[in-house]
Write an enzyme that holds these catalytic residues in place. Structure first.
Site, short mmCIF file in Angstrom:
data_model
loop_
_atom_site.label_atom_id
_atom_site.label_comp_id
_atom_site.label_asym_id
_atom_site.label_seq_id
_atom_site.Cartn_x
_atom_site.Cartn_y
_atom_site.Cartn_z
N HIS A 239 0.90 -1.11 0.06
CA HIS A 239 -0.09 -0.17 -0.17
C HIS A 239 0.93 1.45 -0.03
CE1 HIS A 239 -4.32 -1.25 0.14
NE2 HIS A 239 -4.52 0.26 0.47
N SER A 349 0.06 -4.00 3.86
CA SER A 349 0.38 -2.53 4.35
C SER A 349 2.09 -2.62 4.23
CB SER A 349 0.07 -2.51 5.88
OG SER A 349 0.61 -1.60 6.62
N GLU A 538 -8.97 -2.70 -5.88
CA GLU A 538 -7.69 -3.24 -5.12
C GLU A 538 -7.98 -4.73 -4.88
OE1 GLU A 538 -6.77 -0.39 -1.61
OE2 GLU A 538 -8.27 0.62 -2.53
N TYR A 581 -12.63 -2.26 -3.38
CA TYR A 581 -11.99 -3.60 -3.08
C TYR A 581 -12.47 -4.92 -3.62
CZ TYR A 581 -8.81 -1.43 0.15
OH TYR A 581 -7.95 -0.27 1.03
#
Length: 776
Positions: A239, A349, A538, A581
């Site tokens: 990300h 992340s 995503e 998403y």
């Protein structure tokens, strides 16, 4: 002394001889590598930075995160690959949060006006890196522009202009060349931020993979037949959230930083003739600056003679011409361009140290990412914690170093067809055929877009507010009441989205215009054995794995030798449009943030897989596909509540560009130190300085010539804009230079460029400089 002279006299002829031998070998080697130039390749790059003041940054949906300066600039980077007499494909990588359907529509309109049917929605892919530190307001659906107070025309225009100009550059650079591919793992640049959802996937499936995120980077190396390497594009999942939800400086985040590092690395390598050592960091400084005299006292006296002048009128051409990179470029040679693209980053992340409670320092709750039942206190920590700029640098550098390694090693050449397929689909009502373990099949449907309660909880990269939490599959009576003021979902929609408790029924909200998309593009680009899947969202780690596997199975099993087993399938996330998403069916059941943000219900991924398999089959058979429905163009319906700049002002007796706080007189700074100067300025929205700069560090050459050394596209230089109050006409620009450890010792000064708006609307450019100082 005698030995030294003898050594030099003897070595010079041998050195010259070896240089000629090496040159001949390199030329022979380059001919063998470049002779099989089966494609035309072209690369381009252009500034898309956007307004650095007053505009909400896109990504965290935090209304208080308003741009107030610049960390480093944003760019659109493009590659075009064409068969000499056949198909061509275009891929654009944006330092932006995501692609925009409206941006794509307008870029294609411009390309058709310029090139006819050469570049269309069928063969052009526009993908975002997912930085959460770029200006918002450039998407067309209400959901994605609420926090930016509606549509921001300036954000939109600079992105459309930059994409078009980067494609024009790439088109004009088309020359015979080759493309090489390589892959490698980065183990320390991403962690799964929703591990409890990932664990809900079948154990048999999870056992096939070593990690709960994808660690693999896929890199393309572009080699011009005449000039050699001219660029690289790579895809890796993490990300763009190294910069936090409280940051107010425009930034390309970790992927933008990696691109800067790699481009500077290549320029430095070419100019100085060597690769970076392990402990070196890429730098940007003009190589025409000679070494200075080692005379501290004389240098201090010389520096003291350059006191800060008053602000002066200037032209935008002046600011653009003083960019540092322009001093390094060879006009006849293509500029090296490197892009770090996004793929299936949905649950990945860059805050690799884990998520912790800011009140206790303990790890957050595993299933809900809460602290004492509250999500607001749970934050992920990057490797440079608590310094988000350092975390951005580290994650960017980790990607850069792997990319440089793959770039150096890449030897598998792409060979074969260039092809593409594209279709628009209405994801609000797609029929999907599913088969169970017994072989029986049934038909399910996707749903109109809706967001669940856990969407409002945010993630460990950027928590939400109030009493929302991830993993909420029930909802909350109070927020159900609030929802009812907007749109209460019907029973069919509730059943379709189950087990998601619907917070915002965005797909059925149409006032003042559409809140969410329904018609979306999917696309396949092929270059030899490389296949790019362009997805408008995503994908989580496992969702991406399933899609890649499904498409690869079609290509390999039905390819009749077209591909073989070495087909490389990459997902280009956040491409051509945006629809939040896509999780697996099993992850959707858990309803963490990603599941709550999967708009079209639990069968969204199955719909993508079904339709991409059709496109893959069409690629194999050579059959065309119908374009399908057209998405709406909502430009004329856009509403903007962002107030324009009315007028800029300064205190009495002060000019724009004057110093408000100077560098200390007769000062000397060590490398690694911080130098700061504050200028009276105007709103940066008056002129975005595209391909120019707001801030510049200059170095003295000789006794009277200032040479550009660092500009606002450098990681070490920050431009921070502020005003005393929201309605004030006065503003200041604070320019901070963190002196790199590799900076050349010498005399420097800080300069500022800006543009002020007068009462009658006229724009006047100005410049100012600090007093000179010494770096030792």
């Amino acid at each position: 002394m005698e030995r030294s002279l003898f050594s030099v006299s003897v070595r010079k002829p041998f050195l010259a001889l070896w240089q000629w031998i090496t040159l001949i070998l390199l030329l022979q080697s380059s001919k063998s590598v470049h002779s099989d130039s089966n494609y035309l390749i072209g690369l381009g790059s252009y500034d898309i930075t956007g307004p650095a003041a007053d505009v909400n940054l896109m990504g965290y949906a935090n209304t208080e995160q308003i741009a107030s300066g610049l960390h480093f600039r944003l760019r659109a980077r493009t590659f075009i690959v064409a068969e000499p007499q056949g198909n061509r494909v275009v891929f654009v990588n944006l330092d932006a949060c995501m692609a925009s359907q409206l941006v794509t529509i307008k870029v294609i309109e411009r390309l058709k006006a310029r090139y006819g049917d050469l570049y269309t929605e069928n063969n052009v892919a526009i993908s975002g890196t997912h930085t959460h530190a770029g200006p918002g307001g450039y998407l067309q659906y209400v959901t994605y522009i609420i926090t930016s107070f509606g549509f921001v025309r300036q954000s939109f225009d600079v992105i459309v202009d930059g994409i078009e100009k980067s494609i024009i550059q790439a088109h004009e650079n088309l020359r015979p060349g080759s493309i090489f591919v390589d892959k490698g793992e980065i183990l320390d640049a991403g962690v799964n931020r929703s591990p409890s959802a990932y664990l809900n996937n079948p154990a048999t499936e999870r056992s096939k993979y070593k990690y709960d995120v994808d660690k693999e980077m896929t890199l393309l190396k572009f080699v011009d037949e005449e000039w050699g390497p001219v660029g690289s594009f790579n895809w890796f999942a993490t990300h763009g959230t190294s910069m936090s939800r409280t940051n107010s400086l425009i930034s390309g985040d970790n992927k933008g930083a990696a691109a800067r590092f790699m481009e500077d690395w290549f320029d430095k390598k070419i100019v100085e003739g060597h690769y970076l050592e392990e402990d070196e960091i890429p730098r940007r400084i003009s190589n025409i600056i000679p070494d200075i005299k080692d005379n501290h006292h004389e240098l201090l006296e010389l520096a003291a003679s350059f006191q800060s002048p008053s602000g002066q009128s200037a032209t935008n051409i002046l600011s653009a011409s003083r960019r540092v990179r322009s001093t390094l470029r060879q006009p006849e040679k293509p500029t090296f361009i490197s892009a770090f693209c996004q793929t299936n980053c949905g649950d990945v992340s860059p805050n690799v140290l884990g998520a912790f409670c800011i009140d206790t320092g303990l790890p957050c709750d595993f299933n809900h990412s809460t602290c004492g039942g509250k999500n607001e206190l749970c934050y992920g920590r990057g490797p440079g914690y608590p310094d988000e700029f350092e975390s951005t640098r580290i994650i960017g550098e980790r990607q850069f170093r792997k990319a440089a390694d793959l770039f150096n090693k890449a030897s598998e050449q792409l060979k074969g067809k260039v092809d593409h397929r594209h279709i628009y689909l209405d994801f609000s009502k797609l029929e999907v055929t599913l088969s169970n373990q017994t072989g029986a099949s049934g038909v399910v449907k996707t749903c109109p877009a809706a967001m669940g309660f856990a969407f409002a909880a945010g993630t460990t990269d950027g928590p939400g507010a109030f009493d929302f939490k991830q993993g909420d599959d029930h909802g909350n009576p109070f927020w159900r009441l609030v929802r009812g003021l907007l749109k209460t979902p019907g029973r069919e929609q509730i059943n379709c989205q189950h087990p998601k408790p619907i917070l915002l029924d965005t797909g059925e909200m149409k006032k003042p215009y559409d809140w969410a998309p329904s018609v979306l593009p999917i696309q396949i680009l092929r270059v030899g054995q490389l296949v790019i899947l362009s997805v408008p969202g995503e994908f989580t780690t496992m969702a991406g794995r399933r899609l890649r596997h499904a498409v690869k199975s079609v290509l390999v099993s039905g390819g009749h030798g077209q591909f073989g087993d070495n087909v490389h399938v990459v997902i280009a996330g956040l491409t051509n449009a945006y629809s939040q998403y896509v999780t697996t069916f099993e992850e959707y059941q858990v309803q963490r943030y990603e599941g709550a943000s999967t708009l079209f219900g639990p069968h969204t991924l199955s719909a993508y897989i079904q339709e991409f398999k059709k496109l893959a089959a069409a690629i194999l058979s050579g059959q065309p596909v119908e374009s399908g429905l057209q998405p709406p163009d909502l430009l004329k319906k856009q509403i903007s509540l962002l107030t324009p700049v009315v007028v800029d002002g300064t205190p009495a007796g002060v000019k724009f560009g004057d110093i408000a706080t100077d560098v200390p007189k007769n000062s000397t700074f060590k490398r690694g130190g911080l130098v700061k100067a504050v200028f009276w300025t105007a709103c940066p929205r008056n002129d975005l300085m595209s391909e120019g700069t707001f801030a510049l560090v200059e170095m003295l050459q000789g006794t009277d010539t200032w040479v550009p050394a660092y500009d606002d596209d450098d990681f070490c230089l920050r431009y921070i804009w502020s005003r005393p109050s929201k309605l004030s006409t006065r503003s200041r620009a604070t320019i901070e230079w963190r002196i790199p450890n590799y900076a050349t010792p010498g005399i420097y000064r800080i300069s500022h460029f800006g543009a002020a708006k007068g009462l009658m609307g006229s724009i006047r450019h100005f410049t100012g400089s600090s007093s000179a100082f010494l770096v030792s």
